[in-house]
Design a protein around this motif. Structure first.
Motif, PDB file in Angstrom:
ATOM      1  N   GLN A   1      41.503  35.369  37.325  1.00 31.98           N
ATOM      2  CA  GLN A   1      40.612  34.614  37.140  1.00 31.98           C
ATOM      3  C   GLN A   1      40.330  33.412  36.833  1.00 31.98           C
ATOM      4  N   ARG A   2      41.816  32.525  37.403  1.00 27.51           N
ATOM      5  CA  ARG A   2      41.715  31.190  37.525  1.00 27.51           C
ATOM      6  C   ARG A   2      41.816  31.079  38.946  1.00 27.51           C
ATOM      7  N   ALA A   3      41.941  31.982  40.278  1.00 32.01           N
ATOM      8  CA  ALA A   3      41.318  31.817  40.877  1.00 32.01           C
ATOM      9  C   ALA A   3      39.769  32.190  41.870  1.00 32.01           C
ATOM     10  N   LEU A   4      39.441  32.807  41.066  1.00 33.42           N
ATOM     11  CA  LEU A   4      38.000  32.891  41.221  1.00 33.42           C
ATOM     12  C   LEU A   4      37.421  31.506  40.862  1.00 33.42           C
ATOM     13  N   ARG A   5      37.527  31.272  39.377  1.00 37.21           N
ATOM     14  CA  ARG A   5      37.211  29.935  38.952  1.00 37.21           C
ATOM     15  C   ARG A   5      37.099  28.595  39.781  1.00 37.21           C
ATOM     16  N   LEU A   6      38.695  28.382  40.505  1.00 38.00           N
ATOM     17  CA  LEU A   6      38.569  26.966  40.826  1.00 38.00           C
ATOM     18  C   LEU A   6      38.364  27.411  43.391  1.00 38.00           C
ATOM     19  N   GLY A   7      38.167  28.703  43.041  1.00 44.30           N
ATOM     20  CA  GLY A   7      38.068  28.673  45.196  1.00 44.30           C
ATOM     21  C   GLY A   7      36.478  30.285  45.091  1.00 44.30           C
ATOM     22  N   ARG A   8      36.661  30.168  46.208  1.00 41.02           N
ATOM     23  CA  ARG A   8      35.679  31.504  46.655  1.00 41.02           C
ATOM     24  C   ARG A   8      36.875  32.433  47.312  1.00 41.02           C
ATOM     25  N   PRO A   9      38.214  33.211  47.236  1.00 37.13           N
ATOM     26  CA  PRO A   9      38.532  34.335  47.350  1.00 37.13           C
ATOM     27  C   PRO A   9      38.367  35.494  47.829  1.00 37.13           C
ATOM     28  N   GLN A  10      38.375  35.713  49.045  1.00 40.57           N
ATOM     29  CA  GLN A  10      37.419  36.754  49.919  1.00 40.57           C
ATOM     30  C   GLN A  10      38.641  38.105  49.292  1.00 40.57           C
ATOM     31  N   ARG A  11      39.779  38.459  49.183  1.00 42.05           N
ATOM     32  CA  ARG A  11      41.022  38.962  49.288  1.00 42.05           C
ATOM     33  C   ARG A  11      42.252  38.869  48.485  1.00 42.05           C
ATOM     34  N   CYS A  12      42.868  39.669  47.624  1.00 38.92           N
ATOM     35  CA  CYS A  12      43.590  39.775  46.933  1.00 38.92           C
ATOM     36  C   CYS A  12      44.791  40.432  47.377  1.00 38.92           C
ATOM     37  N   TRP A  13      46.040  40.495  47.194  1.00 36.15           N
ATOM     38  CA  TRP A  13      47.333  41.083  47.387  1.00 36.15           C
ATOM     39  C   TRP A  13      48.031  41.363  46.063  1.00 36.15           C
ATOM     40  N   LEU A  14      48.364  42.672  46.380  1.00 33.74           N
ATOM     41  CA  LEU A  14      49.716  42.253  44.394  1.00 33.74           C
ATOM     42  C   LEU A  14      50.652  42.920  45.338  1.00 33.74           C
ATOM     43  N   THR A  15      51.672  42.653  45.403  1.00 33.67           N
ATOM     44  CA  THR A  15      53.157  43.372  46.037  1.00 33.67           C
ATOM     45  C   THR A  15      54.507  43.124  45.221  1.00 33.67           C
ATOM     46  N   ALA A  16      55.441  44.394  45.004  1.00 30.94           N
ATOM     47  CA  ALA A  16      56.455  44.472  44.370  1.00 30.94           C
ATOM     48  C   ALA A  16      57.110  44.234  44.845  1.00 30.94           C
TER      49      ALA A  16
END
Length: 348
Positions: free
Chosen positions: A282-297
């Motif tokens: 939510q914070r990333a969407l509020r501060l910028g305009r990312p087009q992709r998001c990755w979640l790895t473990a």
């Protein structure tokens, strides 16, 4: 009373016994310096046995008298008086035991050897003044020894109380953060859900073929999000599903959320406190305009965005770091070359 005395004796700790034995040996070694001026010949083992053995017996009597007082209530107003009384009683009993024992031992004392050398009366003659002096000679170092042990016990109790207080403070702080998190969720979810419901209603009103799919996505998000209002923990896979359903809702509301890629492998069942990753999205969407998001473990949990400049400290990130400190976790943010990564390290 008898039960308390018996339990006290059985609770003897090794360091307490060692302390009394060492004190007894040191106390008995005081007079051994006089051997330099005396020719004891082959009787040296007997002299050493007498002067080191009798103090050990004395400290054993003192120990048996001290233990019931030491095991009494640590907050009782009469505890110090009990310790002093037990020490004085132990000193008197010590003299009552040592005098007959010393009289029956065939081993000579340094005093006996000195009297024999200078033609003086035997040291075994009973005198009231000697009895009082010996009692005080035992009581004074015994009181010092008991004082040291009591100070050590008091210090240990204070340290334990401080640790218990810090542990309780940490638990209360954790509970307060969880309660605040639940409150924030309760405030945030209704607005989003209301907009989604309105959008579904409008889609059905204009007979949009995608209305049914949008309703299914809303129901899916409800099934994932509502339990977070009452549960403090979840899993990494469940948190990833929550992020995906959140982004789907934003897409249905004519938003432009980033595409979400998730690679968890066998780490999907990793326990995770609720609402650690979604606030970062939510914070990333509020501060910028990312087009992709990755979640790895892969031992560590990494949430990445194809956008720079998302590491700046603000109130939301500070609140999240505060919560992570309480949980014993760490969060590291790096941003370079058009990419921002949040790396979460959970306690093992």
């Amino acid at each position: 009373m008898i039960g308390h005395v018996w339990r006290s004796w059985r609770s003897l700790r090794p360091y307490e016994a060692l302390t009394f034995v060492v004190a007894a040996l040191l106390f008995g070694a005081i007079d051994l310096t006089s051997l330099v001026d005396l020719d004891v010949g082959g009787r040296l083992p007997e002299v050493l046995g007498r002067h080191l053995g009798l103090p050990v017996v004395s400290c054993a009597v003192l120990l048996l008298c001290w233990l019931p007082a030491a095991r009494s209530s640590p907050i009782h107003t009469a505890r110090r008086a009990r310790l002093v009384g037990a020490t004085l009683l132990g000193s008197a009993l010590t003299i009552a035991v040592i005098y007959p024992l010393a009289a029956t031992l065939p081993w000579p004392s340094i005093c006996d050897l000195y009297a024999l050398k200078h033609g003086k009366p035997s040291c075994n003659m009973f005198r009231i003044s000697a009895l009082i002096g010996d009692t005080l000679w035992v009581a004074m170092p015994a009181l010092m020894l008991v004082g040291v042990l009591e100070f050590r016990t008091l210090r240990r109790r204070q340290d334990q109380a401080a640790q218990d207080l810090l542990r309780e403070h940490s638990q209360l702080r954790r509970q307060a953060l969880e309660a605040r998190l639940a409150t924030l969720q309760a405030q945030m979810d209704p607005a989003l859900l209301f907009d989604a419901l309105v959008a579904v209603e409008q889609a059905y009103g204009r007979q949009d073929p995608a209305a049914s799919a949008r309703l299914e996505r809303l129901i899916r998000h409800l099934r994932l999000a509502l339990p977070r209002l009452r549960e403090a923990g979840t899993t990494l896979a469940a948190e990833a599903e929550l992020i995906a359903s959140y982004l789907d809702l934003l897409r249905d509301l004519n938003g432009q959320p980033p595409a979400f890629d998730c690679t968890l492998g066998a780490r999907g069942a990793t326990p995770l406190p609720s609402m650690l990753l979604l606030p970062l999205v939510q914070r990333a969407l509020r501060l910028g305009r990312p087009q992709r998001c990755w979640l790895t473990a892969d031992g560590r949990i990494t949430l990445a965005f194809d956008d720079e400049g998302l590491c700046s400290e603000d109130a939301d990130l500070a609140a999240l770091r505060e919560r992570l400190v309480v949980l014993g976790a760490t969060l590291v943010c790096t941003s370079a070359q058009g990419r921002t990564e949040f790396t979460l390290q959970l306690p093992s």
